[in-house]
Design a protein around this motif. Structure first.
Motif, PDB file in Angstrom:
ATOM      1  N   ILE A   5       0.873  -1.173   0.000  1.00  0.00           N
ATOM      2  CA  ILE A   5       0.000   0.000   0.000  1.00  0.00           C
ATOM      3  C   ILE A   5       0.910   1.223   0.000  1.00  0.00           C
ATOM      4  O   ILE A   5       1.864   1.285   0.769  1.00  0.00           O
ATOM      5  CB  ILE A   5      -0.915   0.030   1.245  1.00  0.00           C
ATOM      6  CG1 ILE A   5      -1.832  -1.180   1.246  1.00  0.00           C
ATOM      7  CG2 ILE A   5      -1.716   1.324   1.289  1.00  0.00           C
ATOM      8  CD1 ILE A   5      -2.648  -1.316   2.517  1.00  0.00           C
ATOM      9  N   VAL A   6       0.605   2.179  -0.873  1.00  0.00           N
ATOM     10  CA  VAL A   6       1.401   3.400  -0.968  1.00  0.00           C
ATOM     11  C   VAL A   6       0.542   4.551  -0.471  1.00  0.00           C
ATOM     12  O   VAL A   6      -0.602   4.715  -0.900  1.00  0.00           O
ATOM     13  CB  VAL A   6       1.841   3.660  -2.422  1.00  0.00           C
ATOM     14  CG1 VAL A   6       2.621   4.954  -2.523  1.00  0.00           C
ATOM     15  CG2 VAL A   6       2.660   2.490  -2.953  1.00  0.00           C
ATOM     16  N   VAL A   7       1.089   5.343   0.463  1.00  0.00           N
ATOM     17  CA  VAL A   7       0.345   6.496   0.984  1.00  0.00           C
ATOM     18  C   VAL A   7       1.275   7.701   1.130  1.00  0.00           C
ATOM     19  O   VAL A   7       2.281   7.637   1.831  1.00  0.00           O
ATOM     20  CB  VAL A   7      -0.387   6.176   2.309  1.00  0.00           C
ATOM     21  CG1 VAL A   7       0.554   5.685   3.361  1.00  0.00           C
ATOM     22  CG2 VAL A   7      -1.158   7.375   2.820  1.00  0.00           C
ATOM     23  N   ALA A  30      -3.275  -0.601  -3.124  1.00  0.00           N
ATOM     24  CA  ALA A  30      -3.969   0.665  -2.894  1.00  0.00           C
ATOM     25  C   ALA A  30      -2.987   1.828  -2.939  1.00  0.00           C
ATOM     26  O   ALA A  30      -1.829   1.691  -2.544  1.00  0.00           O
ATOM     27  CB  ALA A  30      -4.680   0.645  -1.551  1.00  0.00           C
ATOM     28  N   VAL A  31      -3.499   2.960  -3.418  1.00  0.00           N
ATOM     29  CA  VAL A  31      -2.765   4.221  -3.397  1.00  0.00           C
ATOM     30  C   VAL A  31      -3.640   5.185  -2.609  1.00  0.00           C
ATOM     31  O   VAL A  31      -4.798   5.406  -2.954  1.00  0.00           O
ATOM     32  CB  VAL A  31      -2.515   4.748  -4.821  1.00  0.00           C
ATOM     33  CG1 VAL A  31      -1.870   6.111  -4.784  1.00  0.00           C
ATOM     34  CG2 VAL A  31      -1.662   3.774  -5.613  1.00  0.00           C
ATOM     35  N   CYS A  32      -3.093   5.733  -1.534  1.00  0.00           N
ATOM     36  CA  CYS A  32      -3.900   6.549  -0.613  1.00  0.00           C
ATOM     37  C   CYS A  32      -3.233   7.893  -0.344  1.00  0.00           C
ATOM     38  O   CYS A  32      -2.027   8.061  -0.537  1.00  0.00           O
ATOM     39  CB  CYS A  32      -4.068   5.819   0.712  1.00  0.00           C
ATOM     40  SG  CYS A  32      -4.685   4.136   0.571  1.00  0.00           S
ATOM     41  N   LEU A  39      -6.285   2.545   6.527  1.00  0.00           N
ATOM     42  CA  LEU A  39      -6.922   1.630   7.479  1.00  0.00           C
ATOM     43  C   LEU A  39      -8.054   0.851   6.821  1.00  0.00           C
ATOM     44  O   LEU A  39      -8.261  -0.324   7.105  1.00  0.00           O
ATOM     45  CB  LEU A  39      -7.416   2.390   8.706  1.00  0.00           C
ATOM     46  CG  LEU A  39      -6.305   3.010   9.554  1.00  0.00           C
ATOM     47  CD1 LEU A  39      -6.884   3.875  10.652  1.00  0.00           C
ATOM     48  CD2 LEU A  39      -5.396   1.930  10.119  1.00  0.00           C
ATOM     49  N   GLN A  40      -8.768   1.486   5.922  1.00  0.00           N
ATOM     50  CA  GLN A  40      -9.829   0.807   5.194  1.00  0.00           C
ATOM     51  C   GLN A  40      -9.240  -0.254   4.263  1.00  0.00           C
ATOM     52  O   GLN A  40      -9.748  -1.369   4.180  1.00  0.00           O
ATOM     53  CB  GLN A  40     -10.640   1.825   4.399  1.00  0.00           C
ATOM     54  CG  GLN A  40     -11.902   1.279   3.806  1.00  0.00           C
ATOM     55  CD  GLN A  40     -12.737   2.379   3.146  1.00  0.00           C
ATOM     56  OE1 GLN A  40     -12.271   3.496   2.932  1.00  0.00           O
ATOM     57  NE2 GLN A  40     -13.970   2.049   2.821  1.00  0.00           N
ATOM     58  N   ALA A  41      -8.143   0.058   3.583  1.00  0.00           N
ATOM     59  CA  ALA A  41      -7.504  -0.893   2.668  1.00  0.00           C
ATOM     60  C   ALA A  41      -6.886  -2.068   3.413  1.00  0.00           C
ATOM     61  O   ALA A  41      -6.917  -3.205   2.948  1.00  0.00           O
ATOM     62  CB  ALA A  41      -6.439  -0.180   1.832  1.00  0.00           C
ATOM     63  N   ASP A  67      -2.485   2.431  14.822  1.00  0.00           N
ATOM     64  CA  ASP A  67      -3.750   1.832  14.392  1.00  0.00           C
ATOM     65  C   ASP A  67      -3.572   0.652  13.442  1.00  0.00           C
ATOM     66  O   ASP A  67      -4.542  -0.050  13.150  1.00  0.00           O
ATOM     67  CB  ASP A  67      -4.632   2.891  13.713  1.00  0.00           C
ATOM     68  CG  ASP A  67      -5.065   3.980  14.684  1.00  0.00           C
ATOM     69  OD1 ASP A  67      -5.139   3.698  15.895  1.00  0.00           O
ATOM     70  OD2 ASP A  67      -5.336   5.103  14.225  1.00  0.00           O
ATOM     71  N   LEU A  68      -2.366   0.454  12.934  1.00  0.00           N
ATOM     72  CA  LEU A  68      -2.131  -0.647  12.008  1.00  0.00           C
ATOM     73  C   LEU A  68      -2.082  -1.982  12.738  1.00  0.00           C
ATOM     74  O   LEU A  68      -1.556  -2.072  13.845  1.00  0.00           O
ATOM     75  CB  LEU A  68      -0.793  -0.467  11.274  1.00  0.00           C
ATOM     76  CG  LEU A  68      -0.736   0.562  10.158  1.00  0.00           C
ATOM     77  CD1 LEU A  68       0.690   0.648   9.610  1.00  0.00           C
ATOM     78  CD2 LEU A  68      -1.707   0.250   9.051  1.00  0.00           C
ATOM     79  N   PRO A  69      -2.611  -3.028  12.122  1.00  0.00           N
ATOM     80  CA  PRO A  69      -2.459  -4.362  12.718  1.00  0.00           C
ATOM     81  C   PRO A  69      -0.992  -4.786  12.676  1.00  0.00           C
ATOM     82  O   PRO A  69      -0.221  -4.290  11.845  1.00  0.00           O
ATOM     83  CB  PRO A  69      -3.328  -5.254  11.829  1.00  0.00           C
ATOM     84  CG  PRO A  69      -3.694  -4.447  10.637  1.00  0.00           C
ATOM     85  CD  PRO A  69      -3.399  -3.026  10.906  1.00  0.00           C
ATOM     86  N   PRO A  70      -0.590  -5.701  13.533  1.00  0.00           N
ATOM     87  CA  PRO A  70       0.833  -6.075  13.620  1.00  0.00           C
ATOM     88  C   PRO A  70       1.382  -6.760  12.376  1.00  0.00           C
ATOM     89  O   PRO A  70       2.587  -6.798  12.187  1.00  0.00           O
ATOM     90  CB  PRO A  70       0.876  -7.015  14.825  1.00  0.00           C
ATOM     91  CG  PRO A  70      -0.523  -7.474  15.019  1.00  0.00           C
ATOM     92  CD  PRO A  70      -1.411  -6.401  14.503  1.00  0.00           C
ATOM     93  N   TYR A  71       0.538  -7.265  11.516  1.00  0.00           N
ATOM     94  CA  TYR A  71       1.003  -7.975  10.324  1.00  0.00           C
ATOM     95  C   TYR A  71       1.296  -7.035   9.153  1.00  0.00           C
ATOM     96  O   TYR A  71       1.696  -7.474   8.091  1.00  0.00           O
ATOM     97  CB  TYR A  71       0.009  -9.059   9.908  1.00  0.00           C
ATOM     98  CG  TYR A  71      -1.411  -8.566   9.753  1.00  0.00           C
ATOM     99  CD1 TYR A  71      -1.839  -7.975   8.575  1.00  0.00           C
ATOM    100  CD2 TYR A  71      -2.319  -8.698  10.794  1.00  0.00           C
ATOM    101  CE1 TYR A  71      -3.133  -7.519   8.435  1.00  0.00           C
ATOM    102  CE2 TYR A  71      -3.623  -8.259  10.661  1.00  0.00           C
ATOM    103  CZ  TYR A  71      -4.026  -7.671   9.469  1.00  0.00           C
ATOM    104  OH  TYR A  71      -5.318  -7.222   9.341  1.00  0.00           O
TER     105      TYR A  71
END
Length: 182
Positions: A5-7, A30-32, A39-41, A67-71
């Motif tokens: 994911i790129v943000v 995803a590109v955010c 978080l939605q992606a 807020d990110l999950p550990p994985y």
């Protein structure tokens, strides 16, 4: 394949990084431009790497990390001033100006780590249910009672029969139990 994911706050920057990664064989999902989009992606992924800048339209990278999950691993791309302040644990970082070679090599290293972690997870034995544990325990007790074995000997016997027959321990314990009940 590892999900990326790129943000970045500017959509043009994010799309340029995405195009660069796609040309180098990465799967960009995803590109955010905001943390909320990330978080939605992330909700639809089992693992992945987040390539991001320092600040987004709605939060900083540190807020997003909480807020990110550990994985999901984070690769922070920021100026030397920001990186010099310390970015925290579990964050891989690259300084600006970004060099394509550095980005690709760093992502390759992170992807290899995720693939190894995924393989280790698959190799972990699955936890047995209480019912399965009871079946194995009952078969061991029956062997101990009828054949005068210790618990360890009974367990090894069931294990060996399981390996010889190609069945799992629970199936073998059921066979032992059904054969010895008569």
């Amino acid at each position: 394949m590892v999900n990326v994911i790129v943000v970045f706050p500017k959509i043009e920057d994010a799309k340029n990084i995405r195009n660069l990664l796609v040309r180098n064989g990465y799967h960009v999902v995803a590109v955010c431009t905001s943390g909320a989009q990330v978080l939605q992606a992330v909700d639809q992924l089992e693992d992945g790497i987040l390539v991001c800048g320092y600040r987004f339209s709605d939060m900083l990278y540190s807020d997003l990390l909480e807020d990110l999950p550990p994985y999901i691993e984070m690769l922070l791309v920021a100026s030397n001033n920001i990186l010099g302040q310390g970015v925290g644990k579990n964050i891989v970082s690259l300084p600006l100006p970004l060099k394509v070679h550095d980005l690709v090599n760093t992502l390759e290293m992170m992807a290899a780590t995720q693939i190894r972690r995924r393989k280790r997870q698959k190799m972990k034995p699955k936890a047995r249910s209480e019912e399965d544990q009871k079946i194995i325990q009952d078969a061991k007790l029956l062997l101990m009672e009828r054949n005068h074995m210790t618990e360890e000997e009974a367990h090894r016997y069931i294990q060996k029969c399981s390996m010889d027959s190609g069945n799992n321990l629970v199936e073998t314990a059921k066979m032992v139990f059904s054969l010895m009940k008569f």
